[in-house]
Design an enzyme around this catalytic site. Sequence first.
Site, PDB file in Angstrom:
ATOM      1  N   HIS A   1      -9.396   2.506   0.266  1.00  0.00           N
ATOM      2  CA  HIS A   1      -9.466   1.375   1.205  1.00  0.00           C
ATOM      3  C   HIS A   1     -10.599   1.564   2.214  1.00  0.00           C
ATOM      4  O   HIS A   1     -10.390   1.472   3.421  1.00  0.00           O
ATOM      5  CB  HIS A   1      -8.132   1.225   1.929  1.00  0.00           C
ATOM      6  CG  HIS A   1      -7.824  -0.193   2.324  1.00  0.00           C
ATOM      7  ND1 HIS A   1      -8.750  -1.010   2.923  1.00  0.00           N
ATOM      8  CD2 HIS A   1      -6.683  -0.924   2.209  1.00  0.00           C
ATOM      9  CE1 HIS A   1      -8.192  -2.191   3.169  1.00  0.00           C
ATOM     10  NE2 HIS A   1      -6.942  -2.169   2.739  1.00  0.00           N
TER      11      HIS A   1
ATOM     12  N   GLU B   1     -11.649  -3.431  -3.021  1.00  0.00           N
ATOM     13  CA  GLU B   1     -10.685  -2.447  -3.519  1.00  0.00           C
ATOM     14  C   GLU B   1     -10.459  -2.659  -5.019  1.00  0.00           C
ATOM     15  O   GLU B   1      -9.876  -3.663  -5.428  1.00  0.00           O
ATOM     16  CB  GLU B   1      -9.360  -2.590  -2.770  1.00  0.00           C
ATOM     17  CG  GLU B   1      -9.476  -2.472  -1.262  1.00  0.00           C
ATOM     18  CD  GLU B   1      -8.330  -3.163  -0.555  1.00  0.00           C
ATOM     19  OE1 GLU B   1      -7.176  -2.700  -0.701  1.00  0.00           O
ATOM     20  OE2 GLU B   1      -8.570  -4.178   0.127  1.00  0.00           O
TER      21      GLU B   1
ATOM     22  N   HIS C   1       0.798  -1.235   0.000  1.00  0.00           N
ATOM     23  CA  HIS C   1       0.000   0.000   0.000  1.00  0.00           C
ATOM     24  C   HIS C   1       0.830   1.285   0.000  1.00  0.00           C
ATOM     25  O   HIS C   1       0.475   2.269   0.643  1.00  0.00           O
ATOM     26  CB  HIS C   1      -0.944   0.011   1.193  1.00  0.00           C
ATOM     27  CG  HIS C   1      -2.059  -0.983   1.108  1.00  0.00           C
ATOM     28  ND1 HIS C   1      -2.528  -1.480  -0.086  1.00  0.00           N
ATOM     29  CD2 HIS C   1      -2.811  -1.582   2.090  1.00  0.00           C
ATOM     30  CE1 HIS C   1      -3.516  -2.330   0.157  1.00  0.00           C
ATOM     31  NE2 HIS C   1      -3.700  -2.413   1.458  1.00  0.00           N
TER      32      HIS C   1
END
Length: 382
Positions: free
Chosen positions: A211, A347, A137
């Site tokens: 997210h 996502e 991420h």
Amino acid sequence: MNTYDNKINIFVVIFSLTLVLCLLSSITMAADMKVKMEHWGETQGEQVYLYTVTNSSGMKLKVTNYGGRITALEVPDRRGKLVDVVLGFDSLEDYLNKPSNFGAAIGRYGNRIADGSFTLGDKTYHIAQNNGDNHLHGGFIGFDQRVWNIKVVEKSNEVSFVLTYLSKDGEEGYPGNLDIKMTYTLTEDNALQIDYQANTDKTTIVNLTNHSYFNLNGANSSAMNHKLMINADYYTPIDEEWIPTGAIEPVANTPMDFREATRVGKRSNQNFWQLNNGAGYDHNYVLNTAGDLNQVAATLYEPATGILMRMYTEEPGVQLYAGNFLDGSITGKYGRVYKKHYAICLESQHFPNSPNVPYFPSTVLKPEETYSTTTIYEFTTK
């Protein structure tokens, strides 16, 4: 005045009244979209704000420029009662002191990259290894922890929050200055649209997502009773470190099959190697939609509230994550404790570890190109 003239005059009057009513309707609709801005605090020497917009149906979206986060998304249930369907915190201090990805903008690369490295041309880049030996991420300080510039754009039937950020060459190890624009739009028909755009001055990789952790009963109980449909015949299996093995396997006859709306927890306890390996659902699905925003990529439904969420995306994949690592140690909004499986994440994305798997959809962005993709979450009841 003859009969013909009378008819003409009547027509003109009716047309004029119709035009006025349309204009008044447009003005009323614009007035119904209420926007509020409040100072929320300071971090990294930068000012943080919280923006709230409410449409005429009462649906409410809250966005902060800290991490480009969606902090609240209140939608009407089947009785018209508003339910906040995303996890998060009540204050900036909680976001700073309780690290999480709740509602955050994710980048430069959403999901994992094996060994924190990838090769472009004849050069290998080493990026932050913040998830064991792997990259997750965006690194140690991803987009979720950056303070974004933000402006409000109001139209007759929607309000947008336009967030911009310049990720400098070398940030978290990535090449190129990456100029990003994300636009969160709340519409009058109860949809949240997220548009992503980016440009670079050096060849790099990009995989942006949001997210948000969804719980369509307001995090009053587990989300494993939600009914989920994912429009995908295949998924990408993972190894013990949640890195795709490189295989693309059919979901048929496995607990990974959500082609028909199925209660998320129905097969989650089956002795299936992928669920054991990943501590539950934490997998990328290969969408059948081929980037067509007119096709439903996924749906999520909670029988108790009647709230139905439809997801549309131009992305080739979607990551299903069932809140496996929520453990009851975090208290969020309204004093609610977030326990295991108290949320479902969907996502939109390119595939995890795509830079190291040549036959996965490419995430390479060149200076002469523009990264552009859209994802929509649409809410209704049944």
